[in-house]
Write an enzyme that holds these catalytic residues in place. Structure first.
Site, PDB file in Angstrom:
ATOM      1  N   HIS A  71       0.937  -0.976   0.104  1.00 33.26           N
ATOM      2  CA  HIS A  71      -0.169  -0.112  -0.037  1.00 33.26           C
ATOM      3  C   HIS A  71       0.710   1.336  -0.169  1.00 33.26           C
ATOM      4  CE1 HIS A  71      -3.641   2.415   1.289  1.00 33.26           C
ATOM      5  NE2 HIS A  71      -2.629   3.107   1.782  1.00 33.26           N
ATOM      6  N   GLU A  72       1.858   1.365   0.749  1.00 27.95           N
ATOM      7  CA  GLU A  72       2.671   2.456   1.010  1.00 27.95           C
ATOM      8  C   GLU A  72       3.572   2.516  -0.355  1.00 27.95           C
ATOM      9  OE1 GLU A  72       1.928   4.365   3.285  1.00 27.95           O
ATOM     10  OE2 GLU A  72       0.712   3.215   4.092  1.00 27.95           O
TER      11      GLU A  72
END
Length: 174
Positions: A71-72
């Site tokens: 996600h990051e």
């Protein structure tokens, strides 16, 4: 498990996931951030660094943390490519689905309950009688009644007669 929670280990892990799933290297810093409480991780726009919540690793395991890393990394790679890196952007949603990252991280159990202070003050309107409960002292010269715009009077509540179970800031007793 705790032995793996070093910044060096996390750095290597993120670099590996970046090359394997995104085909591009991660060239910035990765670190564990013990102060994160309600989020699994974060991408810092100015420095391009990534911080991950170690509590997610302890509570939910390596698989969940890898989804958070993906996600990051979606934020990271899209931001550097000058494409839509925000949660609501189509580029972000498409890349996140392609690499198998998580949209939301699993919630952590609350460590401690928020401290609730008792109401110590009551503001009473001279005109309509509307009452407001406050935990902190208020300068009544700066405020007027929200109902009729009348002047307010500040009263100190006795500690043993404070209303219990009231969670809202406004209490209408009229």
């Amino acid at each position: 498990m705790e032995a793996e929670l070093t910044n060096t280990y996390l750095q290597q892990w993120i670099e590996q996931v970046s090359l394997r799933d995104f085909g591009t290297p991660f060239r910035h810093q990765a670190r564990w951030n013990h102060r994160l409480s309600s989020t699994g991780g974060r991408y810092l726009l100015k420095s391009h660094d990534i911080e991950i919540n170690p509590k997610q690793y302890v509570q939910n395991g390596a698989e969940e943390v890898e989804r958070i890393i993906k996600h990051e990394l979606c934020h990271y790679h899209l931001h550097l490519a000058k494409r839509g890196y925000k949660h609501q952007d189509a580029d972000f949603k498409a890349l996140l689905a392609r690499v198998g990252g998580s949209r939301y991280c699993k919630s952590l159990p609350a460590i401690s309950k928020p401290r609730t202070e008792p109401y110590r003050y009551r503001l009473r309107c001279h005109s309509c009688g509307q009452q407001y409960l406050r935990k902190r002292k208020v300068d009544i010269r700066k405020y007027v009644c929200g109902k009729c715009r009348g002047k307010l009077r500040l009263e100190r509540l006795p500690s043993e007669t404070q209303p219990e179970g009231t969670s809202c800031k406004q209490l209408d007793l009229s």
